[in-house]
Every structure is written in structure tokens, then in C-alpha cells.
Enzyme design. Sequence first.
Site, PDB file in Angstrom:
ATOM      1  N   HIS A  26      15.757  13.295 -15.046  1.00  0.00           N
ATOM      2  CA  HIS A  26      16.572  12.182 -14.645  1.00  0.00           C
ATOM      3  C   HIS A  26      16.225  12.118 -13.293  1.00  0.00           C
ATOM      4  O   HIS A  26      15.371  12.326 -12.584  1.00  0.00           O
ATOM      5  CB  HIS A  26      17.909  12.056 -15.370  1.00  0.00           C
ATOM      6  CG  HIS A  26      18.393  10.630 -15.137  1.00  0.00           C
ATOM      7  ND1 HIS A  26      17.838   9.394 -14.889  1.00  0.00           N
ATOM      8  CD2 HIS A  26      19.722   9.997 -15.716  1.00  0.00           C
ATOM      9  CE1 HIS A  26      18.552   8.212 -15.001  1.00  0.00           C
ATOM     10  NE2 HIS A  26      19.591   8.830 -15.270  1.00  0.00           N
TER      11      HIS A  26
ATOM     12  N   HIS B 212       7.905   7.775 -18.154  1.00  0.00           N
ATOM     13  CA  HIS B 212       8.824   7.016 -18.232  1.00  0.00           C
ATOM     14  C   HIS B 212       9.141   6.705 -19.621  1.00  0.00           C
ATOM     15  O   HIS B 212       8.099   6.330 -20.528  1.00  0.00           O
ATOM     16  CB  HIS B 212       9.164   5.747 -17.497  1.00  0.00           C
ATOM     17  CG  HIS B 212      10.393   5.336 -16.975  1.00  0.00           C
ATOM     18  ND1 HIS B 212      10.948   4.498 -17.908  1.00  0.00           N
ATOM     19  CD2 HIS B 212      11.210   5.777 -16.056  1.00  0.00           C
ATOM     20  CE1 HIS B 212      12.041   4.044 -17.290  1.00  0.00           C
ATOM     21  NE2 HIS B 212      12.308   4.790 -16.299  1.00  0.00           N
TER      22      HIS B 212
ATOM     23  N   ASP C  74      11.122   8.261  -8.715  1.00  0.00           N
ATOM     24  CA  ASP C  74      11.208   9.631  -8.156  1.00  0.00           C
ATOM     25  C   ASP C  74      10.202  10.038  -7.394  1.00  0.00           C
ATOM     26  O   ASP C  74      10.048  10.830  -6.604  1.00  0.00           O
ATOM     27  CB  ASP C  74      11.705  10.534  -9.050  1.00  0.00           C
ATOM     28  CG  ASP C  74      13.132  10.382  -9.653  1.00  0.00           C
ATOM     29  OD1 ASP C  74      14.093   9.741  -8.744  1.00  0.00           O
ATOM     30  OD2 ASP C  74      13.445  10.640 -10.829  1.00  0.00           O
TER      31      ASP C  74
HETATM   32  N1  ACO Z   1       3.949  15.453 -16.794  1.00  0.00           N
HETATM   33  C1  ACO Z   1       3.003  15.796 -17.731  1.00  0.00           C
HETATM   34  N2  ACO Z   1       3.232  15.434 -19.222  1.00  0.00           N
HETATM   35  C2  ACO Z   1       3.900  14.600 -19.252  1.00  0.00           C
HETATM   36  C3  ACO Z   1       4.910  14.075 -18.329  1.00  0.00           C
HETATM   37  C4  ACO Z   1       4.734  14.571 -17.089  1.00  0.00           C
HETATM   38  N3  ACO Z   1       5.521  14.305 -15.983  1.00  0.00           N
HETATM   39  N4  ACO Z   1       5.811  13.068 -19.107  1.00  0.00           N
HETATM   40  C5  ACO Z   1       5.267  13.109 -20.162  1.00  0.00           C
HETATM   41  N5  ACO Z   1       4.464  13.560 -20.511  1.00  0.00           N
HETATM   42  C6  ACO Z   1       3.839  13.957 -21.690  1.00  0.00           C
HETATM   43  C7  ACO Z   1       4.700  14.783 -22.547  1.00  0.00           C
HETATM   44  O1  ACO Z   1       4.317  16.375 -22.455  1.00  0.00           O
HETATM   45  C8  ACO Z   1       4.264  14.243 -23.962  1.00  0.00           C
HETATM   46  O2  ACO Z   1       2.989  14.890 -24.476  1.00  0.00           O
HETATM   47  P1  ACO Z   1       2.936  15.420 -25.807  1.00  0.00           P
HETATM   48  O3  ACO Z   1       3.148  14.290 -26.952  1.00  0.00           O
HETATM   49  O4  ACO Z   1       1.612  15.791 -25.889  1.00  0.00           O
HETATM   50  O5  ACO Z   1       3.872  16.322 -26.069  1.00  0.00           O
HETATM   51  C9  ACO Z   1       4.136  12.734 -23.713  1.00  0.00           C
HETATM   52  O6  ACO Z   1       3.902  12.913 -22.572  1.00  0.00           O
HETATM   53  C10 ACO Z   1       5.418  12.095 -24.012  1.00  0.00           C
HETATM   54  O7  ACO Z   1       6.482  12.879 -23.442  1.00  0.00           O
HETATM   55  P2  ACO Z   1       8.167  12.557 -23.840  1.00  0.00           P
HETATM   56  O8  ACO Z   1       8.881  13.536 -23.172  1.00  0.00           O
HETATM   57  O9  ACO Z   1       8.218  12.571 -25.327  1.00  0.00           O
HETATM   58  O10 ACO Z   1       8.447  11.437 -23.307  1.00  0.00           O
HETATM   59  P3  ACO Z   1       9.960  10.782 -22.868  1.00  0.00           P
HETATM   60  O11 ACO Z   1       9.923   9.272 -23.060  1.00  0.00           O
HETATM   61  O12 ACO Z   1      10.807  11.402 -23.777  1.00  0.00           O
HETATM   62  O13 ACO Z   1      10.143  11.508 -21.654  1.00  0.00           O
HETATM   63  C11 ACO Z   1      10.496  11.557 -19.208  1.00  0.00           C
HETATM   64  C12 ACO Z   1      10.385  10.448 -20.386  1.00  0.00           C
HETATM   65  C13 ACO Z   1      11.631  12.598 -19.398  1.00  0.00           C
HETATM   66  C14 ACO Z   1      10.637  10.900 -18.087  1.00  0.00           C
HETATM   67  C15 ACO Z   1       8.991  12.456 -19.146  1.00  0.00           C
HETATM   68  O14 ACO Z   1       8.218  11.438 -18.792  1.00  0.00           O
HETATM   69  C16 ACO Z   1       9.125  13.375 -17.987  1.00  0.00           C
HETATM   70  O15 ACO Z   1       9.712  14.784 -18.226  1.00  0.00           O
HETATM   71  N6  ACO Z   1       8.941  13.113 -16.760  1.00  0.00           N
HETATM   72  C17 ACO Z   1       9.171  13.946 -15.525  1.00  0.00           C
HETATM   73  C18 ACO Z   1      10.257  14.062 -15.011  1.00  0.00           C
HETATM   74  C19 ACO Z   1      10.590  12.723 -14.288  1.00  0.00           C
HETATM   75  O16 ACO Z   1       9.933  12.421 -13.384  1.00  0.00           O
HETATM   76  N7  ACO Z   1      11.880  12.379 -14.626  1.00  0.00           N
HETATM   77  C20 ACO Z   1      12.345  11.388 -13.716  1.00  0.00           C
HETATM   78  C21 ACO Z   1      12.258   9.898 -14.693  1.00  0.00           C
HETATM   79  S1  ACO Z   1      12.849   8.492 -14.021  1.00  0.00           S
HETATM   80  C22 ACO Z   1      14.466   8.640 -13.725  1.00  0.00           C
HETATM   81  O17 ACO Z   1      14.999   9.156 -14.653  1.00  0.00           O
HETATM   82  C23 ACO Z   1      15.103   8.278 -12.590  1.00  0.00           C
END
Ligand code: ACO
Length: 377
Positions: A223, A262, A313
Site C-alpha cells: 500500500h 493496482h 507511488d
Molecule cells: N510487479 C510484478 N508483478 C505484479 C505486480 C508488480 N508490481 N503487481 C501485480 N503483479 C502480478 C502478480 O504477481 C500476479 O501475477 P500472477 O497472477 O501470475 O501471480 C498478478 O499481477 C495479480 O497480482 P495480485 O497481487 O493478485 O493483484 P492485487 O490486486 O491483489 O494487488 C497490488 C495489487 C498489491 C497493488 C499489486 O499490484 C502489487 O503488489 N504492486 C506492487 C506494490 C505497490 O506498488 N503498491 C502500491 C499500490 S497503490 C497504493 O496502495 C497507494
Amino acid sequence: MQLAEVREGLEGVVVANSSMSWIDGENGVLIYQGYNIHDLAEKSTFEEVIFLLWNGRLPTQAEFDDYFKRLSDERQLNDQEWDFVRRYANSQVHPMAFLRTAVSFLAHSDPDVEDNSHEANVRKGFRLTGKMAVMVAAFDRIRNGKEPLQAKPEWNHAKNFLWMLKGREPDELEARAMDVALILHADHGFNASTFAARVTAATLSDLHSAITSAVGTLKGPLHGGANTRVMQMLLEIGEVERAEQWVLDALARKERIMGFGHRVYRTMDPRAVHLRELSKKLCERIGETKWYEMSEKIFEVVHREKGLWPNVDFFSASTYYAMGIPLDLYTPIFAMSRVVGWVGHCLEQYAHNRLIRPRANYVGPKGLQYVPIDQRT
Ligand code: ACO
């Protein structure tokens, strides 16, 4: 017996009506109380957005002036609060952990602490918004051996924060960049920290408890904690030419690239549009365009390889870095803005409250026989 389909991460689950903000994830649209974020980022101010989010409409000039003054009046701490800041600024505590405890500590001297009326919660909202900024800035100055600075009542919140942090009057570009960053981070639907705040408020616990829950939730790297990690990544990469291979290697190791992806957006986060521009301008201003260029390269590679888009971010990291802000303050700055959204959501929750209490699908054993401890093998 399974109660219902499990929705991991509550994806797609709608738990309340809200008029605070709305996201169209397919088309990259974000609105606060009816107003598009692009209009607000270009034309509004953080103080005006506070009024908008807490009242559901834009203020008249007199109402704006009143909000400006009420926030300005709260940019000060009492003796116990100063002692608290001094004690932790000189320890090894992370500023986000400090801020979480600070919000809880602020409850002790708040005259309205157990008053859950709308008016009292607005008063507490001003105090929290004003004091959080003072505490974050003072924490940084004290840990660097400098004296904290008094806010200037004639300056807005963004300009005051930079002044209290750096000890020099920010120029127009810096002050506006911080104001825009505060506007962009102020609210975002039922994100994790807002949900945490509303769960706490829904027990009819007090506002400080709800905001403490929210700060703790924002802290996590999935987050608000992602912005600091984006900058750590840029520093580790070091040079634009290394960015592509660095990202490819990280993806091959199945690592997440911070600042991408996201839960709701399936396209560019509209907030990133503004932060991208600010990053470019501010990096150019300090003659270190490589942080912006590296960000663009990472965006190109992550998008090409994974189809992911930057979130709020990603470009905020290089924006803050170019403003000379220490890395570990990025998430506290996010909290200094999002507190306004958290307060607005708690006002909504208290006004139409029902306890938030989901169920789990139990997958453990049943009917086990209890064996006294002296008979267990
Ligand atoms: N880098 C690489 N792969 C990613 C990323 C990333 N940043 N984000 C998602 N994916 C991939 C996952 O590995 C997953 O792949 P898979 O299905 O092959 O396992 C797929 O995309 C879906 O990911 P989930 O984690 O299920 O998606 P979710 O909606 O739960 O997560 C989240 C969203 C937590 C923001 C995720 O994209 C992430 O971890 N991003 C990096 C951290 C980040 O930037 N957080 C800030 C978010 S904005 C905010 O809160 C202010």
C-alpha cells in the site's frame, strides 16, 4: 458447510455507499465528491479539497478562509507532544512507526477525544491534519540535530510543511508540487487503509483509534509503503542504462516491481499522470534528469513485459527525491494527506453506521476430543 464463495482480498466486494470518491478502473478516472482529479490537481488546493471531502461541495470564499484558518490554528503542539516527538526523533524508530504511535498519543490531549458527534470529529480532523504535518517535519529536523520551526499562518499547508522540514521558504514550483501531491493522495475509494479506518469507526470507537488503524495499514509495502521502495529501487539501479536488465532480472526472479499494478486500475492511474509531469520538471530543476528517465525506462519495460501500469507511488518517489525529501518520509507524507480522506470516510461511517463484521469459510477440523495436557504424547 461453506457460507458463500470466498472472495480473496475482498476483490469486487461492495460494502457501503459512499460519496467520497469514485474510481473507474477501466478508463483511469478518479473523482472526489463529483469533481475529476485532473481538474482538482490543476485548479484546486489541498485546503479546498479538505472542505470538499468533508462537506461534499466546494467552499465559498468565506468557507475556504475559515477552513484555511482552522487548519493553520492546529499547526502547533503542546509540551507533552513536543516531549514525545523529541524522545522518538532521537531513537531508531522509523518515521511511519513514529507517526502511527503519534496519532494514538494525540488522543490523550484532545479535548474531544470521546465525543463522536460530527462537529467534534471535524475539530479532531483539523487537529490531526495540522499536527501530523508538524510532527513529521519536526521528527526529521530533530533527528538531524536541528530545532523545529514554527509554521507561518499566512502560508498554506503544503508550503508550511516544506518550510518546517527544510527551514527555507520553498519556491513556487516546489510549493505547488507538494500541494498537488497532497491533493492527489487525499482519498481513493475503499483502499486498504480507509477500510481499516472504517472497520474501527464502525465499532463506534473514537476517531483517533480509527486513524491509528489506518496509519498502520498504510505503512505496508503493498500500500503506501511502496513509494519509499520505488526510490530504493531507483537508487539501487543507479543509471538509466542498467534499468532494463535490472527489471528483467527482477521479473525473472518473480519479484514485484514496486509502484506498479493496482487492484482497481487496468490502465494508467490518473494521479500518476500529474506526478510524472512533476517528476520531470523537478528532476530537470536539480539537473538530475536520470531519476525521471530511469522511471520512464522502468515503466516501458514493466508495461511491455507484464502489461502493468504505474500507480500513484511510482512517480511520486522521484518527485519527492528531486525535492530533497528523505526517503523514509514519503509514506508519512502520504498519511499527512490521506488523513483527510480517512476522516471524511469516518464521518460517513458514523452517520450511517453498521458494525462491519464479515465471516470466514472455516477449513479447520471439527469434533476433536480434548486430551488433558499430562496425557498428551
Ligand atoms: N510487479 C510484478 N508483478 C505484479 C505486480 C508488480 N508490481 N503487481 C501485480 N503483479 C502480478 C502478480 O504477481 C500476479 O501475477 P500472477 O497472477 O501470475 O501471480 C498478478 O499481477 C495479480 O497480482 P495480485 O497481487 O493478485 O493483484 P492485487 O490486486 O491483489 O494487488 C497490488 C495489487 C498489491 C497493488 C499489486 O499490484 C502489487 O503488489 N504492486 C506492487 C506494490 C505497490 O506498488 N503498491 C502500491 C499500490 S497503490 C497504493 O496502495 C497507494
